[in-house]
Write a protein that holds these residues in place. Sequence first.
Motif, PDB file in Angstrom:
ATOM      1  N   ALA A  23       1.760 -16.490  36.464  1.00 46.25           N
ATOM      2  CA  ALA A  23       0.500 -17.084  36.924  1.00 46.25           C
ATOM      3  C   ALA A  23      -0.167 -17.852  35.789  1.00 46.25           C
ATOM      4  O   ALA A  23      -0.719 -18.946  35.994  1.00 46.25           O
ATOM      5  CB  ALA A  23      -0.424 -15.989  37.461  1.00 46.25           C
ATOM      6  N   ARG A  24      -0.098 -17.297  34.566  1.00 48.47           N
ATOM      7  CA  ARG A  24      -0.723 -17.969  33.412  1.00 48.47           C
ATOM      8  C   ARG A  24       0.039 -19.256  33.061  1.00 48.47           C
ATOM      9  O   ARG A  24      -0.553 -20.271  32.737  1.00 48.47           O
ATOM     10  CB  ARG A  24      -0.772 -17.009  32.213  1.00 48.47           C
ATOM     11  CG  ARG A  24      -1.803 -15.898  32.414  1.00 48.47           C
ATOM     12  CD  ARG A  24      -2.126 -15.192  31.108  1.00 48.47           C
ATOM     13  NE  ARG A  24      -1.096 -14.248  30.718  1.00 48.47           N
ATOM     14  CZ  ARG A  24      -1.030 -12.992  31.122  1.00 48.47           C
ATOM     15  NH1 ARG A  24      -1.963 -12.528  31.949  1.00 48.47           N
ATOM     16  NH2 ARG A  24      -0.077 -12.192  30.713  1.00 48.47           N
ATOM     17  N   ASN A  77       1.779 -21.037  35.164  1.00 56.25           N
ATOM     18  CA  ASN A  77       1.477 -21.986  36.248  1.00 56.25           C
ATOM     19  C   ASN A  77       0.094 -22.622  36.053  1.00 56.25           C
ATOM     20  O   ASN A  77      -0.088 -23.818  36.281  1.00 56.25           O
ATOM     21  CB  ASN A  77       1.536 -21.286  37.613  1.00 56.25           C
ATOM     22  CG  ASN A  77       2.974 -20.996  38.027  1.00 56.25           C
ATOM     23  OD1 ASN A  77       3.901 -21.663  37.573  1.00 56.25           O
ATOM     24  ND2 ASN A  77       3.165 -20.003  38.880  1.00 56.25           N
ATOM     25  N   ALA A  78      -0.841 -21.810  35.592  1.00 54.84           N
ATOM     26  CA  ALA A  78      -2.200 -22.325  35.361  1.00 54.84           C
ATOM     27  C   ALA A  78      -2.176 -23.368  34.247  1.00 54.84           C
ATOM     28  O   ALA A  78      -2.843 -24.415  34.341  1.00 54.84           O
ATOM     29  CB  ALA A  78      -3.135 -21.166  34.993  1.00 54.84           C
ATOM     30  N   TRP A  79      -1.412 -23.108  33.189  1.00 54.27           N
ATOM     31  CA  TRP A  79      -1.313 -24.095  32.095  1.00 54.27           C
ATOM     32  C   TRP A  79      -0.710 -25.398  32.632  1.00 54.27           C
ATOM     33  O   TRP A  79      -1.190 -26.489  32.314  1.00 54.27           O
ATOM     34  CB  TRP A  79      -0.433 -23.539  30.959  1.00 54.27           C
ATOM     35  CG  TRP A  79      -0.438 -24.451  29.755  1.00 54.27           C
ATOM     36  CD1 TRP A  79      -1.245 -24.340  28.655  1.00 54.27           C
ATOM     37  CD2 TRP A  79       0.362 -25.622  29.557  1.00 54.27           C
ATOM     38  NE1 TRP A  79      -0.998 -25.373  27.789  1.00 54.27           N
ATOM     39  CE2 TRP A  79      -0.005 -26.188  28.308  1.00 54.27           C
ATOM     40  CE3 TRP A  79       1.345 -26.275  30.292  1.00 54.27           C
ATOM     41  CZ2 TRP A  79       0.571 -27.341  27.780  1.00 54.27           C
ATOM     42  CZ3 TRP A  79       1.917 -27.432  29.776  1.00 54.27           C
ATOM     43  CH2 TRP A  79       1.528 -27.959  28.525  1.00 54.27           C
ATOM     44  N   ARG A 138      -0.783 -26.593  35.675  1.00 55.44           N
ATOM     45  CA  ARG A 138      -1.753 -27.294  36.529  1.00 55.44           C
ATOM     46  C   ARG A 138      -2.758 -28.074  35.675  1.00 55.44           C
ATOM     47  O   ARG A 138      -3.105 -29.207  35.975  1.00 55.44           O
ATOM     48  CB  ARG A 138      -2.506 -26.284  37.418  1.00 55.44           C
ATOM     49  CG  ARG A 138      -1.872 -26.056  38.767  1.00 55.44           C
ATOM     50  CD  ARG A 138      -2.812 -25.312  39.704  1.00 55.44           C
ATOM     51  NE  ARG A 138      -3.143 -23.984  39.222  1.00 55.44           N
ATOM     52  CZ  ARG A 138      -2.411 -22.896  39.445  1.00 55.44           C
ATOM     53  NH1 ARG A 138      -1.311 -22.982  40.174  1.00 55.44           N
ATOM     54  NH2 ARG A 138      -2.774 -21.725  38.970  1.00 55.44           N
ATOM     55  N   ALA A 139      -3.165 -27.474  34.570  1.00 56.51           N
ATOM     56  CA  ALA A 139      -4.223 -28.077  33.754  1.00 56.51           C
ATOM     57  C   ALA A 139      -3.706 -29.153  32.797  1.00 56.51           C
ATOM     58  O   ALA A 139      -4.441 -30.078  32.442  1.00 56.51           O
ATOM     59  CB  ALA A 139      -4.939 -26.976  32.963  1.00 56.51           C
ATOM     60  N   GLY A 147       1.189 -18.344  29.240  1.00 55.67           N
ATOM     61  CA  GLY A 147       0.187 -19.368  29.530  1.00 55.67           C
ATOM     62  C   GLY A 147      -0.252 -20.153  28.309  1.00 55.67           C
ATOM     63  O   GLY A 147      -1.262 -20.861  28.349  1.00 55.67           O
ATOM     64  N   ARG A 150       5.864 -23.722  42.333  1.00 56.39           N
ATOM     65  CA  ARG A 150       5.170 -24.940  41.938  1.00 56.39           C
ATOM     66  C   ARG A 150       5.423 -25.925  43.091  1.00 56.39           C
ATOM     67  O   ARG A 150       6.573 -26.155  43.476  1.00 56.39           O
ATOM     68  CB  ARG A 150       5.744 -25.526  40.640  1.00 56.39           C
ATOM     69  CG  ARG A 150       5.853 -24.542  39.496  1.00 56.39           C
ATOM     70  CD  ARG A 150       4.511 -24.097  38.923  1.00 56.39           C
ATOM     71  NE  ARG A 150       3.662 -25.204  38.619  1.00 56.39           N
ATOM     72  CZ  ARG A 150       2.337 -25.223  38.872  1.00 56.39           C
ATOM     73  NH1 ARG A 150       1.753 -24.174  39.455  1.00 56.39           N
ATOM     74  NH2 ARG A 150       1.613 -26.267  38.558  1.00 56.39           N
ATOM     75  N   ALA A 194      -6.467 -24.432  45.887  1.00 54.67           N
ATOM     76  CA  ALA A 194      -6.321 -23.775  44.586  1.00 54.67           C
ATOM     77  C   ALA A 194      -6.609 -22.273  44.707  1.00 54.67           C
ATOM     78  O   ALA A 194      -6.064 -21.457  43.966  1.00 54.67           O
ATOM     79  CB  ALA A 194      -7.265 -24.415  43.584  1.00 54.67           C
TER      80      ALA A 194
END
Lengths: 201, 155
Positions: A148-149, A151-153, A155-156, A171, B22, B144
């Motif tokens: 999840a971490r 994936n968050a990186w 996305r950002a 992350g 993803r 999101a």
Amino acid sequence: MGRAEGLSRTLLESAEGAGWKSPFTHEGKRAVDSPLPPSVRRWAARSREQVTNIGPYQHRTRSDKARSGLAQRVAVLETELSQLKERLQQAETAPLIQLVEAGRITEARQLVSLLLKASPSPRLEQWARVLAPPEASVAPAATGGTLARDNAWLRANAKDYAGRWVALRDGVLVDADASRVALHRRLEQTGELEGIAFARL
Amino acid sequence: VLHRTDSRGTFLPWSQGSAEPRLDEERQTGRLPVAVWCRFGALPHRELAMLDTGAHWTLIGPELIESLGDQLGAELDSLTMSTRIGNFKGTLHRLPIHLIAEQGADVTVEATCLALPDWEGPTILGFHGFLERLRFALEPGMSADTPGRFYFGGA
């Protein structure tokens, strides 16, 4: 007394019995200067040749030559056999390759099974292995606790690293490079490869 | 949680693991509609690979081929595969591929992949030799706050 020496002495005695006088004494010293009669010289030469040809040295030389020739022939035959086997295997696998390239995997699996029954070979066994249906098994636990971490990186930050490979852990960006191989080697050298998540952006 | 029944009517979990995929990501080699995290062979790191039921085989490119090295084993006859970005030559190899789960358990597939030394596209998890023996489902990410979910289990 050797065999050749015995035969020479017999020849000499036979010639002397026929009235010829030896120019040598039996002790090997020259007694008279008279040459051998031509018929006796021819006979003696023939006999000497026969003795030489059946002598142990001559016999061994012929045998070695024969053995060497045979070994060369065997080597040639083995090469030809190996080439034939290769051609046969290629002929065997050509229809398999065609089926796989055409995406007809079910038929390819059936064919490899038939071919293996007809003429098993290591190559066909390897084909059977790669064409076999996959087998799934469940691991003892989940190892993606930090996905999840990561994936968050992504996305950002993905847009900032477009076209590059990134290496993430928990992350956090560990390293990035245009070359995945270079990135992999760098992380390997620093002992940071374990637990890394690679993504090409 | 989804369940299924076996031939004796016993209830069994439908999947063993799940993770966030993803979805619809832009890459220089094109968009990845669905990508999931996995590990190849005994490599200690994970990769993003595109899930593609329309691909005949799982495809790996030069970077992964180099990382895997001897793990790929002996090469068989070369094949020419037609892909959306052209024809590529490669060889089939048997290799374990591990789908990484955030929840439940990872699933390892003793899979067949096509190693393409000149492949420029993403790593692809294809149907034959991989997905054909997996039970999988995709929950679409609506926002999101509600990201997608990829469920998987051995069939």
